[in-house]
Design an enzyme around this catalytic site. Structure first.
Site, PDB file in Angstrom:
ATOM      1  N   ASP A   1      52.126  22.670  44.431  1.00  0.00           N
ATOM      2  CA  ASP A   1      53.320  23.248  43.755  1.00  0.00           C
ATOM      3  C   ASP A   1      52.973  24.360  42.835  1.00  0.00           C
ATOM      4  O   ASP A   1      53.845  24.754  42.124  1.00  0.00           O
ATOM      5  CB  ASP A   1      54.326  22.014  43.074  1.00  0.00           C
TER       6      ASP A   1
ATOM      7  N   LYS B   1      60.493  22.304  37.417  1.00  0.00           N
ATOM      8  CA  LYS B   1      61.487  22.684  38.715  1.00  0.00           C
ATOM      9  C   LYS B   1      62.086  21.548  39.395  1.00  0.00           C
ATOM     10  O   LYS B   1      61.843  20.281  39.252  1.00  0.00           O
ATOM     11  CB  LYS B   1      60.500  23.297  39.881  1.00  0.00           C
TER      12      LYS B   1
END
Ligand code: C5P
Length: 282
Positions: free
Chosen positions: A135, A9
């Site tokens: 995350d 990401k």
């Protein structure tokens, strides 16, 4: 045996709101999956041991690896007692602000759910993921989302933009804990950048999106690791366009509308930086 892809990401925005009493920080960030990925191979074995292997030598294969923690958490949660072999085919730069370890952990959760046909919902996997790292819940779903809380509270963002991303990983080891620890309260955000970012994404407006990319941790990372800031300036000189940082760094990135533009930047940087990747929003 099965294989699960673990995507990296980038942060399109990252605002730190305040320090919490549990040692974490409340954040508000727009996260976007890109098509740079690790492959996680999962295989049942005939004993009850967990065997972990990797295609690279620079990642730990014990409980310091989030993929291993994820597998143990999944087994404990479901009560399954089977032997397991995990092979991590690593392509995402390590400790780089790209959530590579979290992506591997999320892929292990999704993959084991398939391997053992346990049919946990994505929400359950994300909940389990939150105990592994802030995350991980985002990485369970992927795509684009605003992440709040310590990163685990997700609001999915649907959009059609598919720009190209040139990722540059400076050869510096950054400690996320140290960057959070050194972040002065003056850098805590009074207003969040995610609102304008989401509006630009949903309008499909590439230029506006680029205008609204921001990272409230970048100044602190550049202060602690001046090489990263120096690299950012150098890349800006070469490309003539803006350069951003993902997460707590050190990975820097450029956003461009076409593969051709991305390839030109890639070629220009590859001469003097070893780790450059060309990828795309996914
Ligand atoms: O959740 P994760 O284990 O990835 O976080 C690593 C460290 O980063 C935490 O122990 C904390 O020091 C810092 N952190 C934080 N606020 C967040 C996420 C991480 O302070 N939202």
């Amino acid at each position: 045996m099965l294989v699960e892809r673990a995507y990296a990401k980038i942060n399109l925005t990252l605002d730190v709101i305040a320090k919490r009493s549990d040692g974490y920080h409340d954040v508000d960030m727009v996260m976007q999956t890109v098509d740079l990925s690790d492959l996680i191979w999962l295989e049942m074995t005939h004993d009850t041991r967990m065997e972990v292997d990797s295609t690279v030598s620079h990642i730990p294969l014990d409980a310091r690896n989030l993929a291993v923690i994820a597998a143990e958490a999944f087994m404990a949660h479901t009560g399954i007692r089977r032997g397991l072999k995990i092979t991590i085919d690593k392509h995402i730069p390590v400790a780089a602000g790209l959530a590579g370890g979290s992506a591997d952990a999320a892929a292990v959760l999704r993959g084991l759910n398939r391997l053992f046909d346990t049919r946990l919902s994505m929400q359950e996997l994300a909940h389990l993921g939150a105990s592994i790292g802030s995350d991980v819940p985002f990485c369970v779903f992927g795509g684009c989302a605003i992440a709040r809380g310590r990163g685990e509270k997700l609001e999915r963002i649907e959009h059609e933009l598919k720009p190209w991303v040139v990722l540059i990983r400076p050869p510096v080891f950054v400690s996320t804990v140290d960057v959070y620890g050194a972040l002065p309260p003056e850098h805590w955000a009074k207003a969040v950048a995610s609102t304008d970012m989401v509006a630009a994404l949903q309008r499909g407006d590439f230029s506006r999106m680029v205008q609204h990319v921001s990272n409230g941790m970048a100044a602190t990372t550049f202060h602690l690791y001046p090489e990263v800031g120096a690299m950012e300036k150098r890349i800006e000189q070469v490309t003539g366009g803006p350069v951003f940082m993902s997460g707590s760094g050190p990975t820097l990135f450029c956003l461009v509308p076409s593969r051709g533009a991305g390839q030109r930047i890639y070629n220009a940087l590859r001469g003097f930086i070893r780790e450059v990747h060309l990828c795309r929003f996914i």
